[in-house]
Scaffold this motif. Structure first.
Motif, mmCIF file in Angstrom:
data_model
loop_
_atom_site.group_PDB
_atom_site.id
_atom_site.type_symbol
_atom_site.label_atom_id
_atom_site.label_comp_id
_atom_site.label_asym_id
_atom_site.label_seq_id
_atom_site.Cartn_x
_atom_site.Cartn_y
_atom_site.Cartn_z
ATOM 1 N N GLY A 113 10.888 143.351 -40.630
ATOM 2 C CA GLY A 113 11.794 144.483 -39.998
ATOM 3 C C GLY A 113 13.319 144.198 -40.425
ATOM 4 N N ASP A 114 13.983 145.255 -40.036
ATOM 5 C CA ASP A 114 15.255 145.269 -40.390
ATOM 6 C C ASP A 114 15.684 145.540 -41.701
ATOM 7 O OD1 ASP A 114 15.821 145.425 -37.445
ATOM 8 O OD2 ASP A 114 16.951 143.580 -37.409
ATOM 9 N N LEU A 115 15.045 146.705 -42.173
ATOM 10 C CA LEU A 115 15.458 146.911 -43.396
ATOM 11 C C LEU A 115 16.639 147.458 -43.845
ATOM 12 C CD1 LEU A 115 12.110 147.004 -43.146
ATOM 13 C CD2 LEU A 115 11.974 148.980 -44.743
ATOM 14 N N GLY A 158 10.876 137.534 -37.034
ATOM 15 C CA GLY A 158 12.212 137.734 -37.754
ATOM 16 C C GLY A 158 13.304 137.914 -36.547
ATOM 17 N N HIS A 159 14.110 138.920 -36.611
ATOM 18 C CA HIS A 159 15.142 139.069 -35.939
ATOM 19 C C HIS A 159 16.361 138.239 -35.639
ATOM 20 C CE1 HIS A 159 17.096 141.523 -32.792
ATOM 21 N NE2 HIS A 159 16.992 140.805 -32.042
ATOM 22 N N CYS A 160 16.029 136.963 -35.335
ATOM 23 C CA CYS A 160 17.094 136.168 -34.979
ATOM 24 C C CYS A 160 17.997 135.447 -36.279
ATOM 25 C CB CYS A 160 16.512 134.915 -34.132
ATOM 26 S SG CYS A 160 15.819 133.483 -35.115
ATOM 27 N N GLY A 169 11.919 146.919 -37.401
ATOM 28 C CA GLY A 169 12.703 146.153 -36.710
ATOM 29 C C GLY A 169 13.446 146.892 -35.627
ATOM 30 N N ASN A 170 14.171 146.437 -34.765
ATOM 31 C CA ASN A 170 15.160 147.318 -33.936
ATOM 32 C C ASN A 170 15.766 148.238 -34.592
ATOM 33 O OD1 ASN A 170 16.182 144.427 -34.245
ATOM 34 N ND2 ASN A 170 17.911 145.667 -33.839
ATOM 35 N N CYS A 171 16.241 147.858 -35.900
ATOM 36 C CA CYS A 171 17.027 148.897 -36.615
ATOM 37 C C CYS A 171 16.328 150.240 -36.820
ATOM 38 C CB CYS A 171 17.576 148.295 -37.836
ATOM 39 S SG CYS A 171 18.771 146.678 -37.484
ATOM 40 N N THR A 175 5.532 140.247 -36.011
ATOM 41 C CA THR A 175 6.406 140.692 -34.981
ATOM 42 C C THR A 175 7.879 140.893 -35.603
ATOM 43 O OG1 THR A 175 6.804 140.857 -32.598
ATOM 44 C CG2 THR A 175 6.938 138.791 -33.479
ATOM 45 N N HIS A 176 8.636 141.498 -34.828
ATOM 46 C CA HIS A 176 10.137 141.793 -35.001
ATOM 47 C C HIS A 176 10.761 140.411 -34.360
ATOM 48 C CE1 HIS A 176 13.731 142.467 -37.135
ATOM 49 N NE2 HIS A 176 14.419 142.920 -35.576
ATOM 50 N N GLY A 177 10.929 140.684 -33.082
ATOM 51 C CA GLY A 177 11.711 139.755 -32.196
ATOM 52 C C GLY A 177 10.345 138.913 -31.435
HETATM 53 FE FE LIG Z 1 16.561 142.744 -35.320
#
Ligand SMILES: [Fe+2]
Length: 286
Positions: A46-48, A172-174, A72-74, A137-139
């Motif tokens: 995620g967070d493309l 991911g995420h971090c 992702g959150n984005c 998962t993302h975060g």
């Molecule tokens: Fe993120």
């Protein structure tokens, strides 16, 4: 789009955060092709769309490639047409101020059709692969934008893993790659594998992105982290040309984040020190 096509039994290439970085996305895709890794076995956490200047071209590259991707959150923010990226930065922090600029830039350019495509991406993904029960998962499963770093408590990762049927978490995420093994409630081993990101360096003083390879051996799986070398100067030039002459543009070549607001003390101390996460052997689920 292959979000609903599960990976086959060959090696997996796992990566996070393309972050609108077209050069890095292209470089990773070329590497996957050279290694003969099927698109559905290339998994993006995620967070493309984020910090860099080419959200449309990066989305097009991912779609044409046909890799497996989750939101992702984005992406959640883009789909909701939210006012910010939803990274979870504290109001008034440097990360918060920096994120406002790129999010406005990206949100203004992502088309309605692209938003629709992003909206159909899954938020989580679970599958079995070579004896492993894997969750992507993302975060974290409890919260898309939860930051779990190497120094975060093992108990936090264990609780998140135990909330799924899996024994291997791909996260991911971090933005910083790491792998961790811990005992689960039932006595089995649990694994938390963060691939790191391709679209922004890992704050280790090098311009490289990171990806994770999972390779099946006779009875186990080897997890190893690798640097993605790509033309970061070209990506930086495209940011500056688009008016994104900011701390993220400088980070592409310095390898140093513009702010460490989100980092725990242990990761702050690692700033500028070249990383090399050791490979891990993963046992099948019993
Ligand atoms: Fe993120």
């Amino acid at each position: 789009m292959s979000a609903h096509r599960l990976p086959g039994s060959g090696p997996l290439m796992v990566f996070g955060g393309p972050y609108s970085n077209l050069e890095a996305t292209r470089a990773l895709r070329a590497l996957a092709t050279a290694k003969g890794i099927a698109p559905e076995n290339c998994i993006c956490t995620g967070d493309l769309v984020a910090y860099c200047a080419r959200p449309n071209d990066t989305l097009a590259q991912i779609r044409e490639w046909g890799c497996t991707a989750i939101m992702g959150n984005c992406e959640e923010s883009l789909v909701a047409q939210a006012i910010d990226c939803g990274c979870g930065f504290e109001a008034g922090s440097a990360c918060d101020a920096l994120s406002i600029d790129w999010y406005r830039f990206a949100s203004a350019r992502v088309t309605a059709e692209e938003r629709e495509w992003v909206a159909q991406l899954p938020r989580q993904l679970g599958f079995q692969w070579n004896g492993l029960d894997i969750h992507v998962t993302h975060g974290a499963p409890s919260k898309t934008n939860r930051f779990l770093f190497a120094s975060s408590k093992a108990s936090s990762k264990r609780e998140e893993l135990d909330s799924t049927p899996a024994h291997v978490m791909l996260a991911g995420h971090c933005g910083i790659p790491f792998g961790e093994t811990f005992d689960r409630e039932n006595g089995d081993q649990g694994y938390w594998l963060n691939s790191g990101a391709i679209g922004m360096p890992a704050n280790d003083g090098t311009a490289d992105g990171w990806y994770l390879l999972l390779e099946p051996l006779a009875e186990r799986v080897r997890a190893s982290w690798h640097r993605l070398h790509y033309d970061a100067h070209s990506e930086q030039r495209s940011m500056i040309a688009e008016g994104l002459d900011n701390g993220y543009a400088r980070a592409l070549t310095s390898g140093l984040w513009p702010s460490m607001d989100v980092l725990p003390a242990a990761e702050r101390e690692q700033r500028g020190i070249a990383l090399q996460p050791p490979a891990l052997m993963i046992e099948p689920n019993h």
